[in-house]
Design a protein around this motif. Sequence first.
Motif, short mmCIF file in Angstrom:
data_model
loop_
_atom_site.label_atom_id
_atom_site.label_comp_id
_atom_site.label_asym_id
_atom_site.label_seq_id
_atom_site.Cartn_x
_atom_site.Cartn_y
_atom_site.Cartn_z
N ALA A 48 -12.24 -1.18 5.91
CA ALA A 48 -11.07 -0.30 5.77
C ALA A 48 -10.75 -0.07 4.31
N GLU A 49 -10.19 1.10 4.03
CA GLU A 49 -9.74 1.44 2.69
C GLU A 49 -8.54 2.36 2.78
N ALA A 50 -7.67 2.27 1.78
CA ALA A 50 -6.46 3.09 1.73
C ALA A 50 -6.72 4.35 0.91
N GLU A 51 -6.17 5.46 1.40
CA GLU A 51 -6.43 6.75 0.76
C GLU A 51 -5.19 7.64 0.82
N VAL A 52 -5.23 8.71 0.04
CA VAL A 52 -4.26 9.79 0.14
C VAL A 52 -4.86 10.89 1.00
N ALA A 53 -4.12 11.32 2.00
CA ALA A 53 -4.55 12.46 2.83
C ALA A 53 -3.75 13.69 2.45
N LEU A 54 -4.42 14.82 2.34
CA LEU A 54 -3.78 16.10 2.11
C LEU A 54 -3.92 16.95 3.36
N VAL A 55 -2.85 17.59 3.77
CA VAL A 55 -2.88 18.49 4.92
C VAL A 55 -2.62 19.91 4.40
N LEU A 56 -3.54 20.82 4.66
CA LEU A 56 -3.50 22.15 4.06
C LEU A 56 -2.71 23.13 4.90
N GLU A 57 -2.07 24.08 4.20
CA GLU A 57 -1.40 25.19 4.88
C GLU A 57 -1.99 26.54 4.48
N ALA A 102 -11.14 6.56 -1.53
CA ALA A 102 -10.50 5.25 -1.63
C ALA A 102 -9.75 5.07 -2.94
N LEU A 103 -8.59 4.41 -2.86
CA LEU A 103 -7.80 4.07 -4.04
C LEU A 103 -8.09 2.66 -4.54
N GLY A 104 -8.87 1.92 -3.79
CA GLY A 104 -9.22 0.55 -4.16
C GLY A 104 -10.41 0.10 -3.35
N PRO A 105 -10.87 -1.13 -3.56
CA PRO A 105 -12.05 -1.62 -2.85
C PRO A 105 -11.86 -1.66 -1.33
N MET A 106 -12.96 -1.46 -0.60
CA MET A 106 -12.95 -1.64 0.85
C MET A 106 -12.71 -3.10 1.18
#
Length: 275
Positions: free
Chosen positions: A110-119, A238-242
């Motif tokens: 698992a890894e933490a991320e930023v998700a973008l949702v487009l319009e 990813a913003l950091g290690p898995m």
Amino acid sequence: MREAVTAVDEAVARAAERLDTARRTGVPCAPVRDLLPDGDLTAAYAVQAVLSDRRLAEGRRVAGWKIGLTSVAVQAQLGVDTPDFGPLMDDTAVPDGAEIPWGTVLQPRAEAEVALVLEQDLIHERHTVADVIRATAFALPAIEVVGSRIRDWDISAVDTIADNASSGAYVLGTRPVPLRELDLRTAGMVLERRGEPVSTGAGAACLGNPLHAAVWLADTLVRLGRPLRAGDTVLTGALGPMTTVEPGDVLEARIDGLGSVRAAFGRTAQEGSTR
């Protein structure tokens, strides 16, 4: 020339069948790099396309895209100098905090991320950060549950690209935040397992800024004739290690300005649930 093309096509078909068998049976397979031309990323993406078409034929749909290999260190480890990408199928989206039956994702991490949702669509040959900002409806915190159909994560860049960029499942937070309220480059992240930190990082770890990764993906997909569209979700990297995952784990990611998101894993498998 025709014989060479046929040989590559046959290699792509064999690699796709090996990976799809692993997905369907839940038994990880040998790497596919031995089947494909050495270091041929184009052939690897061809394998990915075959597998994606099979999922679409099963009634799935593409809900967005994921970006991988956004860490310079990981790129160096796999011998490439560019990120990779893969489609996000709708059946791999998991509600925040909902249980993911064990075995749903093979060899999960698992890894933490930023998700973008487009319009808005992103259809230019060359995009700017401003284009991406203008096209984005909101951002969400995300946990990507990466997985590998390849035994023991014995992967090269060719293997992970062919294996849909090691996509498994993803969990999105539920509080949308406009980009005007965020500085994604400096946004800090902590990923915890039952309250204990297991990964930390910041937006700068993702190609210097998650928006840079989104620009790269937008340009790449336009060149391939399948641009990002309104409604797409983009997992920017990813913003950091898995971190590894064990049965019964509960992971929570917190990203400055975006809030939190949780991924919970069951202790037992669910019949026919492997992705």
